[in-house]
Design a protein around this motif. Structure first.
Motif, PDB file in Angstrom:
ATOM      1  N   THR A  94       0.750  -1.207  -0.060  1.00 56.87           N
ATOM      2  CA  THR A  94      -0.084   0.080   0.059  1.00 56.87           C
ATOM      3  C   THR A  94       0.829   1.168  -0.145  1.00 56.87           C
ATOM      4  O   THR A  94       1.845   1.128   0.616  1.00 56.87           O
ATOM      5  N   LEU A  95       0.355   2.360  -0.683  1.00 56.90           N
ATOM      6  CA  LEU A  95       0.893   3.531  -0.678  1.00 56.90           C
ATOM      7  C   LEU A  95       0.614   4.483   0.655  1.00 56.90           C
ATOM      8  O   LEU A  95      -0.431   4.494   0.708  1.00 56.90           O
ATOM      9  N   ARG A 115       3.385   9.304  -6.343  1.00 63.22           N
ATOM     10  CA  ARG A 115       3.158   8.248  -7.300  1.00 63.22           C
ATOM     11  C   ARG A 115       2.467   7.063  -6.855  1.00 63.22           C
ATOM     12  O   ARG A 115       3.016   6.376  -6.228  1.00 63.22           O
ATOM     13  N   ARG A 116       1.255   6.799  -7.616  1.00 56.00           N
ATOM     14  CA  ARG A 116       0.645   5.603  -7.166  1.00 56.00           C
ATOM     15  C   ARG A 116       0.280   4.731  -8.340  1.00 56.00           C
ATOM     16  O   ARG A 116       0.076   5.139  -9.527  1.00 56.00           O
ATOM     17  N   MET A 143      -4.104   3.437  -1.165  1.00 54.71           N
ATOM     18  CA  MET A 143      -3.540   4.434  -0.246  1.00 54.71           C
ATOM     19  C   MET A 143      -4.194   4.631   0.967  1.00 54.71           C
ATOM     20  O   MET A 143      -5.199   4.276   1.469  1.00 54.71           O
ATOM     21  N   LEU A 144      -3.075   4.583   1.958  1.00 55.38           N
ATOM     22  CA  LEU A 144      -3.353   4.738   3.519  1.00 55.38           C
ATOM     23  C   LEU A 144      -2.947   6.162   3.898  1.00 55.38           C
ATOM     24  O   LEU A 144      -1.704   6.225   3.850  1.00 55.38           O
ATOM     25  N   GLY A 185      -4.410   6.477 -12.004  1.00 57.01           N
ATOM     26  CA  GLY A 185      -4.997   5.357 -12.308  1.00 57.01           C
ATOM     27  C   GLY A 185      -6.256   5.428 -12.578  1.00 57.01           C
ATOM     28  O   GLY A 185      -6.776   6.545 -12.314  1.00 57.01           O
ATOM     29  N   THR A 186      -6.929   4.474 -12.283  1.00 56.13           N
ATOM     30  CA  THR A 186      -8.566   4.533 -12.481  1.00 56.13           C
ATOM     31  C   THR A 186      -9.291   5.137 -11.225  1.00 56.13           C
ATOM     32  O   THR A 186     -10.636   5.502 -11.308  1.00 56.13           O
ATOM     33  N   GLY A 187      -8.572   5.078 -10.063  1.00 59.87           N
ATOM     34  CA  GLY A 187      -9.304   5.557  -8.762  1.00 59.87           C
ATOM     35  C   GLY A 187     -10.296   4.122  -8.259  1.00 59.87           C
ATOM     36  O   GLY A 187     -10.686   4.349  -7.412  1.00 59.87           O
TER      37      GLY A 187
END
Length: 250
Positions: free
Chosen positions: A167-168, A184-185, A191-192, A245-247
């Motif tokens: 996880t980012l 950058r993901r 994401m945390l 990204g797509t989210g």
């Protein structure tokens, strides 16, 4: 209320939903519903869809449910939040759901008052209606998972990796030079966001988070309340997710 939500147990065998609570009040007083009118519905943790008003009896409204496609994706952002004051926590529940959070873990910290854990706003019966209110505002159906942990260090050292592998991770620190938008993901990566209490995380707590791959980020020179910082950071995290990204996370 941009989408009226209901639970599966509320449907009868014919796929009809009868409401006579605040949802009925919204249908009758705000939408001015009439038989035959189509409104937006959503099954909690299920698909979005439509409801056709079939009957109105006093303040009771009956709708026929028609699902539309698959359930929405789980939001790609999770929140690790030092437990705020009860009145702040009460204010946060609805906007957290509206912004979109997959999982919320409320945790202890050195600057958290111990009596905060006694608040009834940590009980599902108290906070779930507020989460639903936020989802209805956003038009979503995915109810965030909620967990409470009373010990910070054991949680970070023993549980965090299993809950959030690959996880980012970012931790909020007042005045930190790092910026959320500089991150950058990878597509599909969660994401945390870790937000501390009033006064921020202690240096010891920040080092524990650093050791688990958290990157320190700030929100400029202004000193913000924890609830304001929380909302701002989550909004920025979603922007990073959309940009990189797509989210969406399956």
């Amino acid at each position: 209320m941009n989408r009226i939500l209901f639970r599966g147990a509320e449907l009868d065998a014919a796929g009809r939903l009868c409401v006579e609570d605040r949802r009925a009040a919204h249908l009758l007083d705000v939408l001015k519903a009439r038989p035959g009118q189509v409104v937006r519905l959503g099954l909690v943790n299920g698909p979005r869809g439509r409801g056709t008003v079939e009957a109105i009896a006093g303040r009771r409204v009956t709708l026929r449910w028609e699902p539309d496609g698959e359930p929405p994706s789980v939001p790609p952002v999770d929140l690790l939040l030092a437990l705020p004051r009860p009145k702040v926590l009460r204010r946060l529940w609805a906007p957290l759901a509206a912004l979109g959070v997959g999982r919320i873990v409320l945790v202890n910290a050195a600057r958290v008052e111990r009596q905060y854990f006694d608040t009834h706003w940590l009980q599902p019966a108290a906070y779930e209606p507020l989460l639903l209110e936020g989802l209805e505002q956003a038009g979503d159906t995915r109810l965030p998972e909620v967990a409470v942990r009373r010990r910070f260090r054991p949680f970070v050292e023993d549980e965090l990796e299993s809950l959030w592998p690959a996880t980012l991770r970012v931790s909020a620190e007042p005045g930190a030079p790092g910026s959320m938008t500089a991150l950058r993901r990878k597509p599909g990566e969660r994401m945390l966001v870790a937000v501390g209490p009033e006064g921020g995380w202690t240096e010891f707590e920040l080092r524990l988070l650093d050791a688990r791959g958290f990157r320190r980020v700030g929100l400029g020179e202004r000193t913000l309340r924890s609830d304001t910082a929380c909302i701002a950071l989550l909004a920025l995290a979603h922007e990073v997710a959309r940009r990189d990204g797509t989210g969406e996370v399956p």
